[in-house]
Design a protein around this motif. Structure first.
Motif, PDB file in Angstrom:
ATOM      1  N   GLY A 190       0.834  -1.194   0.000  1.00  0.00           N
ATOM      2  CA  GLY A 190       0.000   0.000   0.000  1.00  0.00           C
ATOM      3  C   GLY A 190       0.870   1.245   0.000  1.00  0.00           C
ATOM      4  O   GLY A 190       1.973   1.237   0.565  1.00  0.00           O
ATOM      5  N   ASN A 191       0.381   2.320  -0.622  1.00  0.00           N
ATOM      6  CA  ASN A 191       1.219   3.516  -0.597  1.00  0.00           C
ATOM      7  C   ASN A 191       1.262   4.158   0.779  1.00  0.00           C
ATOM      8  O   ASN A 191       2.082   5.028   1.028  1.00  0.00           O
ATOM      9  CB  ASN A 191       0.841   4.520  -1.693  1.00  0.00           C
ATOM     10  CG  ASN A 191      -0.548   5.076  -1.570  1.00  0.00           C
ATOM     11  OD1 ASN A 191      -1.507   4.363  -1.316  1.00  0.00           O
ATOM     12  ND2 ASN A 191      -0.698   6.378  -1.779  1.00  0.00           N
ATOM     13  N   ASP A 192       0.428   3.690   1.721  1.00  0.00           N
ATOM     14  CA  ASP A 192       0.596   4.127   3.110  1.00  0.00           C
ATOM     15  C   ASP A 192       1.945   3.664   3.657  1.00  0.00           C
ATOM     16  O   ASP A 192       2.683   4.439   4.270  1.00  0.00           O
ATOM     17  CB  ASP A 192      -0.548   3.603   3.982  1.00  0.00           C
ATOM     18  CG  ASP A 192      -0.686   2.090   3.933  1.00  0.00           C
ATOM     19  OD1 ASP A 192      -0.563   1.516   2.833  1.00  0.00           O
ATOM     20  OD2 ASP A 192      -0.917   1.469   4.990  1.00  0.00           O
ATOM     21  N   ASP A 218       0.079   1.488 -10.090  1.00  0.00           N
ATOM     22  CA  ASP A 218      -1.003   1.526  -9.113  1.00  0.00           C
ATOM     23  C   ASP A 218      -1.948   0.380  -9.472  1.00  0.00           C
ATOM     24  O   ASP A 218      -2.547   0.375 -10.545  1.00  0.00           O
ATOM     25  CB  ASP A 218      -1.727   2.873  -9.185  1.00  0.00           C
ATOM     26  CG  ASP A 218      -2.822   3.017  -8.136  1.00  0.00           C
ATOM     27  OD1 ASP A 218      -3.229   1.991  -7.560  1.00  0.00           O
ATOM     28  OD2 ASP A 218      -3.266   4.150  -7.895  1.00  0.00           O
ATOM     29  N   ARG A 253      -8.396   5.353   2.848  1.00  0.00           N
ATOM     30  CA  ARG A 253      -7.781   6.667   3.014  1.00  0.00           C
ATOM     31  C   ARG A 253      -7.105   6.731   4.377  1.00  0.00           C
ATOM     32  O   ARG A 253      -7.515   6.042   5.317  1.00  0.00           O
ATOM     33  CB  ARG A 253      -8.819   7.790   2.883  1.00  0.00           C
ATOM     34  CG  ARG A 253      -9.995   7.649   3.831  1.00  0.00           C
ATOM     35  CD  ARG A 253     -11.179   8.498   3.407  1.00  0.00           C
ATOM     36  NE  ARG A 253     -12.321   8.294   4.295  1.00  0.00           N
ATOM     37  CZ  ARG A 253     -13.219   7.329   4.145  1.00  0.00           C
ATOM     38  NH1 ARG A 253     -13.120   6.482   3.135  1.00  0.00           N
ATOM     39  NH2 ARG A 253     -14.238   7.220   4.993  1.00  0.00           N
ATOM     40  N   MET A 254      -6.052   7.526   4.443  1.00  0.00           N
ATOM     41  CA  MET A 254      -5.393   7.765   5.716  1.00  0.00           C
ATOM     42  C   MET A 254      -5.964   9.055   6.270  1.00  0.00           C
ATOM     43  O   MET A 254      -5.868  10.109   5.642  1.00  0.00           O
ATOM     44  CB  MET A 254      -3.874   7.886   5.532  1.00  0.00           C
ATOM     45  CG  MET A 254      -3.117   7.996   6.844  1.00  0.00           C
ATOM     46  SD  MET A 254      -1.331   8.253   6.615  1.00  0.00           S
ATOM     47  CE  MET A 254      -0.868   6.735   5.799  1.00  0.00           C
ATOM     48  N   TYR A 301       1.838   5.362  11.706  1.00  0.00           N
ATOM     49  CA  TYR A 301       2.482   6.096  10.615  1.00  0.00           C
ATOM     50  C   TYR A 301       3.090   7.402  11.140  1.00  0.00           C
ATOM     51  O   TYR A 301       2.692   8.493  10.711  1.00  0.00           O
ATOM     52  CB  TYR A 301       1.477   6.398   9.510  1.00  0.00           C
ATOM     53  CG  TYR A 301       0.774   5.179   8.966  1.00  0.00           C
ATOM     54  CD1 TYR A 301       1.401   4.339   8.061  1.00  0.00           C
ATOM     55  CD2 TYR A 301      -0.533   4.868   9.368  1.00  0.00           C
ATOM     56  CE1 TYR A 301       0.764   3.217   7.559  1.00  0.00           C
ATOM     57  CE2 TYR A 301      -1.173   3.747   8.871  1.00  0.00           C
ATOM     58  CZ  TYR A 301      -0.525   2.929   7.962  1.00  0.00           C
ATOM     59  OH  TYR A 301      -1.158   1.814   7.467  1.00  0.00           O
ATOM     60  N   LEU A 349      -5.859   4.189   8.875  1.00  0.00           N
ATOM     61  CA  LEU A 349      -6.531   3.921   7.608  1.00  0.00           C
ATOM     62  C   LEU A 349      -8.021   3.748   7.854  1.00  0.00           C
ATOM     63  O   LEU A 349      -8.441   3.117   8.825  1.00  0.00           O
ATOM     64  CB  LEU A 349      -5.960   2.663   6.954  1.00  0.00           C
ATOM     65  CG  LEU A 349      -4.481   2.686   6.581  1.00  0.00           C
ATOM     66  CD1 LEU A 349      -4.112   1.418   5.816  1.00  0.00           C
ATOM     67  CD2 LEU A 349      -4.131   3.916   5.769  1.00  0.00           C
ATOM     68  N   GLU A 363      -5.214   9.507  -0.074  1.00  0.00           N
ATOM     69  CA  GLU A 363      -5.973   8.380  -0.597  1.00  0.00           C
ATOM     70  C   GLU A 363      -4.989   7.224  -0.799  1.00  0.00           C
ATOM     71  O   GLU A 363      -3.879   7.424  -1.297  1.00  0.00           O
ATOM     72  CB  GLU A 363      -6.650   8.740  -1.917  1.00  0.00           C
ATOM     73  CG  GLU A 363      -7.679   9.859  -1.799  1.00  0.00           C
ATOM     74  CD  GLU A 363      -8.881   9.473  -0.948  1.00  0.00           C
ATOM     75  OE1 GLU A 363      -9.229   8.270  -0.935  1.00  0.00           O
ATOM     76  OE2 GLU A 363      -9.467  10.362  -0.307  1.00  0.00           O
ATOM     77  N   ILE A 364      -5.392   6.022  -0.436  1.00  0.00           N
ATOM     78  CA  ILE A 364      -4.487   4.881  -0.417  1.00  0.00           C
ATOM     79  C   ILE A 364      -4.940   3.793  -1.389  1.00  0.00           C
ATOM     80  O   ILE A 364      -6.125   3.453  -1.435  1.00  0.00           O
ATOM     81  CB  ILE A 364      -4.393   4.281   1.001  1.00  0.00           C
ATOM     82  CG1 ILE A 364      -3.979   5.347   2.024  1.00  0.00           C
ATOM     83  CG2 ILE A 364      -3.443   3.091   1.023  1.00  0.00           C
ATOM     84  CD1 ILE A 364      -2.635   5.965   1.797  1.00  0.00           C
ATOM     85  N   THR A 365      -3.991   3.270  -2.152  1.00  0.00           N
ATOM     86  CA  THR A 365      -4.192   2.054  -2.944  1.00  0.00           C
ATOM     87  C   THR A 365      -2.909   1.236  -2.850  1.00  0.00           C
ATOM     88  O   THR A 365      -1.895   1.718  -2.349  1.00  0.00           O
ATOM     89  CB  THR A 365      -4.480   2.358  -4.426  1.00  0.00           C
ATOM     90  OG1 THR A 365      -3.445   3.217  -4.942  1.00  0.00           O
ATOM     91  CG2 THR A 365      -5.829   3.017  -4.616  1.00  0.00           C
ATOM     92  N   SER A 366      -2.939   0.021  -3.358  1.00  0.00           N
ATOM     93  CA  SER A 366      -1.745  -0.818  -3.362  1.00  0.00           C
ATOM     94  C   SER A 366      -0.988  -0.652  -4.669  1.00  0.00           C
ATOM     95  O   SER A 366      -1.594  -0.486  -5.737  1.00  0.00           O
ATOM     96  CB  SER A 366      -2.109  -2.290  -3.136  1.00  0.00           C
ATOM     97  OG  SER A 366      -2.575  -2.469  -1.817  1.00  0.00           O
TER      98      SER A 366
END
Length: 221
Positions: free
Chosen positions: A76-78, A93, A100-101, A127, A166, A186-189
């Motif tokens: 994840g981009n987190d 992506d 979302r964080m 985080y 998250l 906004e978070i995706t892998s």
């Protein structure tokens, strides 16, 4: 890299469930033990003799890729934002693991609280780097208390008033009397690639990038 094989690290949990259809569509089929919930095995062969999968915790995916133990991984981009390392290139992506964080606080605080007026806050989060960078960007000093789980308990137990975590549906926040007051990202892998591996094995890694990109394009069509 581990021997001559290409290693791809995949995360345990919900993201793995969402990403496996994409991996299968890209033509990667792990050995049967991968689907065996009772198996304690962590490394798996695939139908491609040159490619193995390892299944690890989401934060560990980035560690394995950053240090070159895995050439590629799904993260994840987190997690990528938290590590913020130059050793990783994230070319794709994958569009899974959407959430979302966010910053959240007890619902009774919301009416009288204005995030624009914050100057110093204490926040519970896993985080801390992302949180501190986010608030430093607008001159707010964020004192981060690191927790790896049960973060929603922190305000109720007096550890701090706010959290960064998250959020997907928001049900967990609501169940614990918390309300989102700000979105950090906004978070995706993503597909994460070790930069050294990319330089030394560009054709092999490039083929997998293109195969996954073609699968994503076909899914979106």
């Amino acid at each position: 890299m581990a021997g001559d094989k290409m290693i791809m690290a995949v995360p345990k949990g919900r993201i793995l469930t969402e990403v496996m259809p994409l991996i299968h569509a890209a033509g990667i089929v792990p050995e049967p033990a991968f689907e065996d919930e009772a198996s304690r095995q962590l490394r798996f062969t695939t139908n491609h003799p040159e490619l193995d999968l390892i299944r690890v915790r989401s934060f560990d995916v980035v560690t394995f890729v950053a240090f070159g133990a895995a050439a590629m991984g799904i993260a994840g981009n987190d997690v990528l934002m938290e590590f913020d390392t130059r050793e990783i290139y994230a070319p794709l992506d994958l569009g899974v693991g959407r959430c979302r964080m966010s910053v959240a606080e007890p619902e009774e605080m919301v009416a009288d609280d204005d995030p624009r007026a914050w100057s110093h806050i204490r926040i519970a989060t896993k985080y801390p780097n992302v949180t501190q960078r986010h608030f430093a960007g607008r001159g707010v000093q964020a004192e981060c208390v690191r927790l790896n789980g049960a973060i929603e308990l922190a305000p109720k137990l007096g550890l701090c008033q706010r959290i960064v975590d998250l959020v997907s549906s928001g049900a967990t926040l609501k169940a614990n009397g918390l309300v989102e007051v700000e979105t950090i990202a906004e978070i995706t892998s993503r597909l994460a690639v070790n930069r050294t591996a990319w330089k030394t094995r560009p054709q092999a890694i490039g083929r997998w990038i293109e195969r996954l990109r073609a699968t994503l394009d076909a899914t979106a069509a």
